[in-house]
Enzyme design. Sequence first.
Site, PDB file in Angstrom:
ATOM      1  N   CYS A  18       0.993  -1.227  -0.002  1.00  0.00           N
ATOM      2  CA  CYS A  18       0.293   0.011  -0.042  1.00  0.00           C
ATOM      3  C   CYS A  18       0.883   1.153   0.003  1.00  0.00           C
ATOM      4  CB  CYS A  18      -1.035   0.037   1.082  1.00  0.00           C
ATOM      5  SG  CYS A  18      -2.334  -1.112   1.151  1.00  0.00           S
ATOM      6  N   GLY A 138     -11.971 -13.558 -12.289  1.00  0.00           N
ATOM      7  CA  GLY A 138     -11.424 -12.317 -12.304  1.00  0.00           C
ATOM      8  C   GLY A 138     -10.785 -11.718 -13.720  1.00  0.00           C
TER       9      GLY A 138
END
Length: 329
Positions: A18, A138
């Site tokens: 992140c 996906g």
Amino acid sequence: MTDPAPFRLTRLAAGGGCACKIPAGQLEDLVADLRGLDHPDLLVGLDHGDDAAAVRIEGGQAVLSTADLLSPVVDPYDWGRIAAANALSDIYAMGGRPVLAINLLAWPVDSVDPGLVPEVLRGGLDVAAMAGVPVAGGHSITAPEPLYGMAVTGLAAADRLLRNDAAEPGLPISLTKPLGVGILNNRHKQTGETFPEAVEVMTTLNRAAAEAAVDRGVRACTDVTGFGLLGHLWKLCRASGVGAEIDQDAVPVLEAARRSLADGFVPGGSRRNLAWVRDHVDVGAGVTEEDLLLLADAQTSGGLLVVGEVPGAPVIGRTVAGPARIAIR
């Protein structure tokens, strides 16, 4: 002749986990004028930077929707586990229950062995199975660096959502995971050293903490990820129109992160986080720059920051009446 250093996916990542987010201030400028169709059933949208969008459906329920993907932070299998836990956390941070996930994958197929991909996906599948969430397909693309994550759909009671704009003054603030994984991921990226305690933190689901928060009537919550504790707390304070006081000695931190910070390992994202919030922070005597960097450390799959008490989680401060500022003592 010495053996060559083992190949590590983290060498291909511009940032770690992140910490590779677009800086918070820049991101807010980029999306400031973007608003979709106003809809009477949209409960949570773009306005306050919440962890997932929420739309009311029949039966007093809300559908939650989020997507998250990460650059590599560790070996392929654990990276997949961490990325899945991180994506699922957005649903938990809204007080919801994830019900479906799909994979999001980018891979440099001409330069990195595609045979590593099943290990990444297996890690994600294992964590999703632990959460009781099916993973149904996906989307994948080729890209200059590997990225993996999930889009997740969840359900929650429409009148019991955990939101950024629902904090009230005079309440305790709890944090359910220790800080420091951003610093340890940075060290791993540079040196190859491994930190099992960081992997354990990042692969732990926020499910139990979220369920406990909802059961206790908590209304305001977010998870601590790429913008650090200070960044996510300031967004919550700003949205709710409250201030906060933080007792830095009460904030849990991985000891290896303290040592690594002293050795000079700091993600660029953590420095950017601190620069973004510095004007909104009042620093008490004895609070050092190193303390602030830990509080701003860019977490990957961090804990829940809860305005309220959660069993087993330390209380690190409280909300206060007044402007959206954070006092650190």
